[in-house]
Write a protein that holds these residues in place. Structure first.
Motif, PDB file in Angstrom:
ATOM      1  N   LEU A 303       0.830  -1.203   0.000  1.00  8.08           N
ATOM      2  CA  LEU A 303       0.000   0.000   0.000  1.00  8.08           C
ATOM      3  C   LEU A 303       0.868   1.258   0.000  1.00  8.08           C
ATOM      4  O   LEU A 303       0.629   2.194  -0.773  1.00  8.08           O
ATOM      5  CB  LEU A 303      -0.921  -0.007   1.212  1.00  8.08           C
ATOM      6  N   VAL A 304       1.893   1.273   0.836  1.00  7.70           N
ATOM      7  CA  VAL A 304       2.796   2.425   0.897  1.00  7.70           C
ATOM      8  C   VAL A 304       3.588   2.550  -0.405  1.00  7.70           C
ATOM      9  O   VAL A 304       3.815   3.657  -0.906  1.00  7.70           O
ATOM     10  CB  VAL A 304       3.737   2.314   2.113  1.00  7.70           C
ATOM     11  N   ALA A 305       4.006   1.414  -0.969  1.00  9.20           N
ATOM     12  CA  ALA A 305       4.717   1.454  -2.244  1.00  9.20           C
ATOM     13  C   ALA A 305       3.842   2.087  -3.330  1.00  9.20           C
ATOM     14  O   ALA A 305       4.319   2.910  -4.132  1.00  9.20           O
ATOM     15  CB  ALA A 305       5.138   0.046  -2.653  1.00  9.20           C
ATOM     16  N   GLY A 306       2.566   1.734  -3.375  1.00  5.98           N
ATOM     17  CA  GLY A 306       1.645   2.332  -4.331  1.00  5.98           C
ATOM     18  C   GLY A 306       1.446   3.819  -4.089  1.00  5.98           C
ATOM     19  O   GLY A 306       1.356   4.616  -5.036  1.00  5.98           O
ATOM     20  N   TRP A 307       1.383   4.199  -2.812  1.00  5.34           N
ATOM     21  CA  TRP A 307       1.237   5.601  -2.431  1.00  5.34           C
ATOM     22  C   TRP A 307       2.439   6.419  -2.902  1.00  5.34           C
ATOM     23  O   TRP A 307       2.298   7.511  -3.468  1.00  5.34           O
ATOM     24  CB  TRP A 307       1.064   5.673  -0.928  1.00  5.34           C
ATOM     25  N   LEU A 308       3.636   5.892  -2.686  1.00  4.32           N
ATOM     26  CA  LEU A 308       4.858   6.572  -3.115  1.00  4.32           C
ATOM     27  C   LEU A 308       4.983   6.584  -4.639  1.00  4.32           C
ATOM     28  O   LEU A 308       5.473   7.554  -5.227  1.00  4.32           O
ATOM     29  CB  LEU A 308       6.081   5.901  -2.495  1.00  4.32           C
ATOM     30  N   LEU A 309       4.539   5.510  -5.284  1.00  8.56           N
ATOM     31  CA  LEU A 309       4.565   5.459  -6.752  1.00  8.56           C
ATOM     32  C   LEU A 309       3.656   6.531  -7.341  1.00  8.56           C
ATOM     33  O   LEU A 309       4.027   7.209  -8.313  1.00  8.56           O
ATOM     34  CB  LEU A 309       4.131   4.072  -7.231  1.00  8.56           C
ATOM     35  N   LEU A 310       2.489   6.704  -6.756  1.00 11.77           N
ATOM     36  CA  LEU A 310       1.557   7.729  -7.221  1.00 11.77           C
ATOM     37  C   LEU A 310       2.176   9.125  -7.081  1.00 11.77           C
ATOM     38  O   LEU A 310       2.116   9.943  -8.014  1.00 11.77           O
ATOM     39  CB  LEU A 310       0.255   7.648  -6.425  1.00 11.77           C
ATOM     40  N   ALA A 311       2.786   9.387  -5.916  1.00 14.18           N
ATOM     41  CA  ALA A 311       3.418  10.691  -5.692  1.00 14.18           C
ATOM     42  C   ALA A 311       4.575  10.912  -6.660  1.00 14.18           C
ATOM     43  O   ALA A 311       4.744  12.000  -7.227  1.00 14.18           O
ATOM     44  CB  ALA A 311       3.907  10.786  -4.246  1.00 14.18           C
ATOM     45  N   SER A 312       5.357   9.869  -6.873  1.00 10.09           N
ATOM     46  CA  SER A 312       6.547   9.981  -7.710  1.00 10.09           C
ATOM     47  C   SER A 312       6.198  10.218  -9.170  1.00 10.09           C
ATOM     48  O   SER A 312       6.681  11.176  -9.799  1.00 10.09           O
ATOM     49  CB  SER A 312       7.384   8.702  -7.574  1.00 10.09           C
ATOM     50  N   VAL A 313       5.372   9.361  -9.741  1.00 11.98           N
ATOM     51  CA  VAL A 313       5.055   9.440 -11.167  1.00 11.98           C
ATOM     52  C   VAL A 313       4.238  10.685 -11.479  1.00 11.98           C
ATOM     53  O   VAL A 313       4.543  11.430 -12.427  1.00 11.98           O
ATOM     54  CB  VAL A 313       4.325   8.167 -11.630  1.00 11.98           C
ATOM     55  N   SER A 314       3.214  10.949 -10.681  1.00 16.11           N
ATOM     56  CA  SER A 314       2.376  12.122 -10.954  1.00 16.11           C
ATOM     57  C   SER A 314       3.170  13.405 -10.786  1.00 16.11           C
ATOM     58  O   SER A 314       3.013  14.352 -11.572  1.00 16.11           O
ATOM     59  CB  SER A 314       1.146  12.123 -10.034  1.00 16.11           C
ATOM     60  N   GLY A 315       4.029  13.454  -9.760  1.00 12.72           N
ATOM     61  CA  GLY A 315       4.849  14.649  -9.558  1.00 12.72           C
ATOM     62  C   GLY A 315       5.813  14.887 -10.704  1.00 12.72           C
ATOM     63  O   GLY A 315       5.976  16.021 -11.183  1.00 12.72           O
ATOM     64  N   LYS A 316       6.458  13.826 -11.186  1.00 13.21           N
ATOM     65  CA  LYS A 316       7.409  13.963 -12.295  1.00 13.21           C
ATOM     66  C   LYS A 316       6.694  14.400 -13.580  1.00 13.21           C
ATOM     67  O   LYS A 316       7.153  15.311 -14.285  1.00 13.21           O
ATOM     68  CB  LYS A 316       8.144  12.645 -12.521  1.00 13.21           C
ATOM     69  N   LEU A 317       5.569  13.768 -13.879  1.00 16.09           N
ATOM     70  CA  LEU A 317       4.842  14.107 -15.109  1.00 16.09           C
ATOM     71  C   LEU A 317       4.311  15.530 -15.064  1.00 16.09           C
ATOM     72  O   LEU A 317       4.392  16.278 -16.051  1.00 16.09           O
ATOM     73  CB  LEU A 317       3.693  13.122 -15.318  1.00 16.09           C
ATOM     74  N   LEU A 318       3.763  15.922 -13.917  1.00 16.46           N
ATOM     75  CA  LEU A 318       3.223  17.268 -13.792  1.00 16.46           C
ATOM     76  C   LEU A 318       4.326  18.315 -13.888  1.00 16.46           C
ATOM     77  O   LEU A 318       4.170  19.357 -14.540  1.00 16.46           O
ATOM     78  CB  LEU A 318       2.475  17.402 -12.463  1.00 16.46           C
ATOM     79  N   GLY A 319       5.473  18.031 -13.254  1.00 13.71           N
ATOM     80  CA  GLY A 319       6.588  18.967 -13.301  1.00 13.71           C
ATOM     81  C   GLY A 319       7.097  19.186 -14.711  1.00 13.71           C
ATOM     82  O   GLY A 319       7.362  20.328 -15.127  1.00 13.71           O
ATOM     83  N   VAL A 320       7.236  18.114 -15.480  1.00 13.15           N
ATOM     84  CA  VAL A 320       7.728  18.243 -16.850  1.00 13.15           C
ATOM     85  C   VAL A 320       6.675  18.914 -17.743  1.00 13.15           C
ATOM     86  O   VAL A 320       7.022  19.649 -18.675  1.00 13.15           O
ATOM     87  CB  VAL A 320       8.143  16.865 -17.407  1.00 13.15           C
ATOM     88  N   GLN A 321       5.389  18.692 -17.447  1.00 20.68           N
ATOM     89  CA  GLN A 321       4.340  19.405 -18.193  1.00 20.68           C
ATOM     90  C   GLN A 321       4.454  20.906 -17.981  1.00 20.68           C
ATOM     91  O   GLN A 321       4.321  21.689 -18.928  1.00 20.68           O
ATOM     92  CB  GLN A 321       2.952  18.919 -17.740  1.00 20.68           C
ATOM     93  N   PHE A 322       4.721  21.330 -16.738  1.00 13.64           N
ATOM     94  CA  PHE A 322       4.942  22.750 -16.460  1.00 13.64           C
ATOM     95  C   PHE A 322       6.106  23.285 -17.292  1.00 13.64           C
ATOM     96  O   PHE A 322       6.023  24.349 -17.903  1.00 13.64           O
ATOM     97  CB  PHE A 322       5.237  22.962 -14.975  1.00 13.64           C
ATOM     98  N   ALA A 323       7.203  22.531 -17.282  1.00  6.84           N
ATOM     99  CA  ALA A 323       8.388  22.956 -18.031  1.00  6.84           C
ATOM    100  C   ALA A 323       8.091  23.056 -19.512  1.00  6.84           C
ATOM    101  O   ALA A 323       8.529  23.994 -20.190  1.00  6.84           O
ATOM    102  CB  ALA A 323       9.531  21.973 -17.779  1.00  6.84           C
ATOM    103  N   GLY A 324       7.364  22.070 -20.046  1.00 13.26           N
ATOM    104  CA  GLY A 324       7.032  22.072 -21.466  1.00 13.26           C
ATOM    105  C   GLY A 324       6.205  23.286 -21.870  1.00 13.26           C
ATOM    106  O   GLY A 324       6.392  23.859 -22.944  1.00 13.26           O
ATOM    107  N   ARG A 325       5.298  23.716 -20.980  1.00  5.69           N
ATOM    108  CA  ARG A 325       4.488  24.900 -21.291  1.00  5.69           C
ATOM    109  C   ARG A 325       5.333  26.163 -21.249  1.00  5.69           C
ATOM    110  O   ARG A 325       5.185  27.053 -22.091  1.00  5.69           O
ATOM    111  CB  ARG A 325       3.326  25.005 -20.298  1.00  5.69           C
TER     112      ARG A 325
END
Length: 399
Positions: A303-325
């Motif tokens: 459960l914690v691994a999934g929680w950290l995976l969600l934070a990690s992947v979503s944070g990375k994708l959102l951050g790069v989307q900001f940069a791309g804009r």
């Protein structure tokens, strides 16, 4: 059987099992051999196969054998981290500093914030924060674990997808290189030991002075001597960092950072990385697997691994989307770059090992971070390949 024979049995298992799974299972598309080796290390450890067949585990992994394997693992990971430091290309990143800085900044800070929030949510629960950690160290350490990009694995995956030598591939390497510097810098802050701050200051001062002398020496000696001198420098830096309370892996990374890749032939560097991965790193993966724990309950760890995976992947994708804009990238490019930069595997495992060694996290948190790293890496190629095909089709002029 004596200790030597049992050690060789352990090595036979370490080398043969992952290879057979990788080759016979044809996992290359979603899990390169190095990822299979990491997963095999976990499965062969005490938490899975050792729990199911304790007699096997007690026979093969005796204290003497484990100690021998740990020695090989320490040397293997030191070499690997030094090579990762050598391959950082900060000159190119400086030449394109606005684009590289914006992308690397968003790609690091956004998952770091997401990861810190995820870690803060674990503080009220027992079994996750290490015995020697303050709350801020645990939160920042796990948060940075969610922001890690594994540069060596990234190189391997981009090479397989045919984009390593392209302008896109070189851009992604620049972003990952800057993030690597930031990640190890934050790790040094997390590991600051106020009882040994004098030692740490002395080590950093000696590193700067001796590093300048070392660089002059490397430029003057014959090329045939440089690898040998690099190994001596590696051991000295790792020893100094461990002595002052940072960690020998931090010293290994610093040793590589001030070595110019141009001092060696490109073929030699590539061959050295492949040899270390083939010959020595499987032992490190197994020793990592021996440290996994399901002590707080298997369901909770997943459960914690999934929680950290969600934070990690979503944070990375959102951050790069900001940069791309901000930088005006073409449609779909930010998503592809973000998925490539969220690749973790080796560096995440090394990072988590350091946090565990220093008592910042528990074995259960280590296991959750390990599962998160493996899952994120296995997602990369299946997700990126279709995006890459569409990107190439849009980039190719028609008519």
């Amino acid at each position: 059987m004596n200790t030597t024979e049992i050690f060789l049995v352990a090595m036979l298992i370490i080398l043969s099992v992952p290879y057979l799974v990788w080759r016979l299972g044809r996992t290359e598309y979603f899990a390169p051999l190095v990822v299979v080796q990491i997963v095999a290390g976990v499965l062969l450890g005490p938490g899975v196969l050792g729990a199911a067949f304790p007699a096997y585990y007690e026979f093969v992994f005796t204290p003497a054998v484990v100690q021998s394997l740990n020695g090989v693992a320490w040397w293997a990971v030191s070499l690997f981290i030094m090579l990762a430091g050598i391959e950082l290309n900060l000159k190119d990143a400086w030449q394109a500093r606005r684009e590289s800085g914006v992308t690397a900044g968003f790609a690091l800070l956004t998952p770091l914030v997401f990861g810190c929030v995820a870690a803060a949510c674990l503080l009220p629960f027992e079994g996750w924060i290490g015995a020697k950690a303050q709350d801020w160290q645990f939160v920042l350490g796990v948060g940075m674990g969610c922001a890690v990009t594994a540069l060596p694995i990234l190189v391997l995956l981009m090479e397989k997808m045919g984009i390593l030598g392209t302008p896109l591939g070189q851009r992604i390497l620049r972003y990952a290189s800057l993030d690597d510097i930031a990640i190890w810098s934050v790790l040094a802050i997390v590991l600051l030991d106020w009882q040994r701050v004098g030692r740490q200051a002395a080590f950093l001062l000696a590193f700067v002075v001796l590093g300048l002398l070392f660089r002059r020496l490397m430029q003057r000696v014959p090329s045939s001597d440089r690898w040998y001198l690099a190994l001596i420098w590696l051991v000295a830096c790792a020893l100094g960092a461990d002595w002052c309370g940072l960690h020998y892996m931090v010293g290994a990374f610093l040793a590589g950072v001030i070595i110019d890749a141009d001092w060696f032939e490109r073929e030699q560097l590539d061959a050295m990385r492949r040899i270390v991965l083939l010959v020595m790193m499987p032992v490190f993966f197994l020793s990592t697997g021996l440290r996994t724990s399901w002590g707080v309950g298997g369901a909770a760890v997943f459960l914690v691994a999934g929680w950290l995976l969600l934070a990690s992947v979503s944070g990375k994708l959102l951050g790069v989307q900001f940069a791309g804009r901000v930088l005006g990238w073409p449609k779909g490019e930010a998503s592809m770059v973000g998925w490539l930069l969220q690749t973790k595997a080796l560096i995440e495992i090394i990072f988590a090992n350091i946090l565990l060694d220093k008592g910042v996290i528990t074995s259960a948190t280590f296991t959750a971070l390990l599962l998160m790293a493996v899952t994120s890496t296995m997602l990369t190629v299946p997700v990126v390949n279709p995006k890459l095909q569409r990107w190439r089709a849009n980039a190719t002029p028609t008519g």
